[in-house]
Design an enzyme around this catalytic site. Structure first.
Site, PDB file in Angstrom:
ATOM      1  N   ASP A  83      29.023 -15.285   3.886  1.00 49.37           N
ATOM      2  CA  ASP A  83      29.195 -13.972   3.951  1.00 49.37           C
ATOM      3  C   ASP A  83      29.583 -13.574   5.588  1.00 49.37           C
ATOM      4  OD1 ASP A  83      28.656 -11.457   3.175  1.00 49.37           O
ATOM      5  OD2 ASP A  83      26.564 -11.374   4.084  1.00 49.37           O
ATOM      6  N   ASP A 105      36.302 -12.498   7.002  1.00 52.51           N
ATOM      7  CA  ASP A 105      36.284 -10.808   7.577  1.00 52.51           C
ATOM      8  C   ASP A 105      37.072 -10.451   8.644  1.00 52.51           C
ATOM      9  OD1 ASP A 105      35.891  -8.412   7.920  1.00 52.51           O
ATOM     10  OD2 ASP A 105      33.654  -8.438   7.921  1.00 52.51           O
ATOM     11  N   GLU A 142      38.502  -8.744   3.750  1.00 49.69           N
ATOM     12  CA  GLU A 142      38.093  -7.434   3.794  1.00 49.69           C
ATOM     13  C   GLU A 142      38.866  -6.578   4.373  1.00 49.69           C
ATOM     14  OE1 GLU A 142      34.117  -6.460   4.800  1.00 49.69           O
ATOM     15  OE2 GLU A 142      34.459  -4.705   5.730  1.00 49.69           O
ATOM     16  N   SER A 222      25.508  -2.893  -0.923  1.00 50.81           N
ATOM     17  CA  SER A 222      25.253  -2.438  -2.153  1.00 50.81           C
ATOM     18  C   SER A 222      23.867  -2.283  -2.545  1.00 50.81           C
ATOM     19  CB  SER A 222      26.016  -3.123  -3.227  1.00 50.81           C
ATOM     20  OG  SER A 222      27.361  -2.607  -2.946  1.00 50.81           O
ATOM     21  N   THR A 266      19.545  -6.208   1.593  1.00 51.89           N
ATOM     22  CA  THR A 266      18.466  -5.476   2.037  1.00 51.89           C
ATOM     23  C   THR A 266      17.157  -5.299   0.888  1.00 51.89           C
ATOM     24  OG1 THR A 266      19.824  -4.116   3.651  1.00 51.89           O
ATOM     25  CG2 THR A 266      17.957  -3.023   2.771  1.00 51.89           C
TER      26      THR A 266
HETATM   27  P1  13P Z   1      23.157  -4.537   1.814  1.00 45.58           P
HETATM   28  O1  13P Z   1      22.403  -4.182   3.323  1.00 45.58           O
HETATM   29  O2  13P Z   1      23.360  -3.007   1.547  1.00 45.58           O
HETATM   30  O3  13P Z   1      22.039  -5.403   1.276  1.00 45.58           O
HETATM   31  O4  13P Z   1      24.267  -5.232   2.047  1.00 45.58           O
HETATM   32  C1  13P Z   1      24.274  -6.819   2.080  1.00 45.58           C
HETATM   33  C2  13P Z   1      25.800  -7.232   2.318  1.00 45.58           C
HETATM   34  O5  13P Z   1      26.681  -6.387   2.261  1.00 45.58           O
HETATM   35  C3  13P Z   1      26.249  -8.408   2.832  1.00 45.58           C
HETATM   36  O6  13P Z   1      27.499  -8.852   3.164  1.00 45.58           O
HETATM   37  O1  G3H Z   2      26.212  -8.655   6.508  1.00 45.76           O
HETATM   38  C1  G3H Z   2      25.353  -8.380   6.569  1.00 45.76           C
HETATM   39  C2  G3H Z   2      24.377  -9.097   5.859  1.00 45.76           C
HETATM   40  O2  G3H Z   2      23.179  -8.290   5.306  1.00 45.76           O
HETATM   41  C3  G3H Z   2      23.787 -10.418   6.552  1.00 45.76           C
HETATM   42  O3  G3H Z   2      22.723  -9.944   7.630  1.00 45.76           O
HETATM   43  O4  G3H Z   2      23.782 -11.373   9.443  1.00 45.76           O
HETATM   44  O5  G3H Z   2      21.331 -10.183   9.570  1.00 45.76           O
HETATM   45  O6  G3H Z   2      22.025 -12.279   8.038  1.00 45.76           O
HETATM   46  P1  G3H Z   2      22.402 -11.148   8.748  1.00 45.76           P
HETATM   47 ZN    ZN Z   3      28.387  -7.225   3.900  1.00 48.29          ZN
END
Ligand code: 13P
Ligand code: G3H
Ligand code: ZN
Length: 340
Positions: A83, A105, A142, A222, A266
């Protein structure tokens, strides 16, 4: 079954007209909760690790946790996704580690805060696609920037995705999936009231889908921030202020128009926090950590199972045989931009 690639899982989701939840995980309980949820509702699932998650758990622990998950649930297509990769080298490291999908990203510079210019985004994303596809690994890019800075990621400035630029971006980079900025942000504090059509630019998703019908869209930020979880946390001593997330009905609208990957971090955090606070309060003399972590794991599972069902992925785990990375690499070699 080997770990699945994002490309294959989202291609199948597009055929079936559903979306797949991408849940962030940082530890064993989250991985177990997410995978058990996928097993219970028989859905493909994406487990994603941020750089923060990799530094918290340790790269090897994270890799082995997912390997354990794949061995425990061989009937489930599981994607291991990076991510918000901040630079190509982070993506290359993740690929070396065994991730089957990476997000480059490039909408932000490597500091994760400053919006980049378009040429930079195209260049870093294209480089990652070239290296990843050669190994069969999928890439998410992105375009546009989310709002919000509370989790330390993002500039706080919202730049909605431009549909014409999206066409050029996909053409120049060959990404498998495109994260679009439509007014969401990371974290619990997204909106101060239930978002209306003026706040969430769902029309952009429809427009991008018309222009790029074969590109899988990704919705970040989301989480739905269920009021029930916020109330439970506060009733158990928490201090969250009033807040609204992305209504599931809006995500379902997005899925009807080409959204295939939905990022949810979240909501899992909130569910775990509610469970931990309640259990700790209810059993002041308890000191066996398992008494607290079991309900937390169950809470993560419930969120993931509910979202996988709401996104329409339930029942689709057995629709296809997972292709290995060499098989995907062959597909990419035959069809370099995208692989369908
Ligand atoms: P939330 O904070 O809405 O769960 O989004 C998570 C996210 O987009 C991680 O890349
Ligand atoms: O991009 C955001 C995700 O919710 C990941 O969060 O970097 O605190 O693990 P984090
Ligand atoms: Zn994200």
């Amino acid at each position: 079954m080997p770990l699945a690639t994002l490309r294959q899982v989202l291609d199948e989701a597009a055929k079936g007209g559903y979306g797949v939840g991408a849940f962030n995980a940082n530890n064993m309980e989250q991985v177990q909760g997410i995978v058990t949820a996928a097993q219970e509702v028989s859905a493909p699932v994406i487990i994603q690790a941020s750089r923060g998650a990799l530094s918290y758990a340790g790269k090897n622990y994270m890799r082995h946790l997912i390997t354990a998950a794949a061995e425990t649930a061989p009937e489930i297509p599981i994607v291991l996704h990076l991510d918000h990769g901040d630079k190509p080298e982070t993506c290359f490291d993740a690929i070396e580690l065994g991730f089957t999908s990476v997000m480059m990203d490039g909408s932000l510079l490597a500091d994760g805060k400053t919006p980049s210019d378009y040429a930079y985004n195209v260049e870093v994303t294209r480089r990652v696609v070239e290296a990843a596809h050669a190994k069969g690994v999928s890439v998410e890019g992105e375009l546009g920037t989310l709002g919000g800075i509370e989790d330390g990621h993002g500039s706080g400035e919202v730049h909605l995705t431009d549909p014409d630029q999206a066409v050029d971006f996909v053409d120049k980079t060959g990404v498998d999936a495109l994260a679009v900025a439509i007014g969401t942000s990371h974290g619990a504090y997204k909106f101060t009231a239930k978002p209306t059509g003026d706040v969430l630019a769902m029309h952009l998703i429809e427009e991008i889908h018309q222009k790029l019908p074969d590109t899988h869209m990704v919705m970040h930020g989301s989480s739905s921030v269920p009021q029930e979880l916020v109330d439970r946390i506060n009733a158990a001593g928490g201090e969250l202020v009033s807040t609204f997330g992305v209504p599931v009905s809006e995500i379902q609208l997005g899925i009807r128009h080409g959204v295939r990957k939905i990022n949810v971090d979240t909501d899992g955090r909130l569910a775990i926090t509610a469970a931990l606070r309640e259990t700790l309060n209810a059993s002041p003399s308890e000191f066996d950590p398992r008494a607290f972590f079991k309900p937390a794991r169950e809470a993560q599972k419930q969120v993931a199972a509910e979202r996988l069902t709401q996104f329409g992925a339930a029942g689709h785990a057995g629709d296809y045989a997972v292709l290995s990375l060499p098989e995907m690499a062959e597909r990419y070699a035959r069809s370099p931009v995208g692989a369908s």
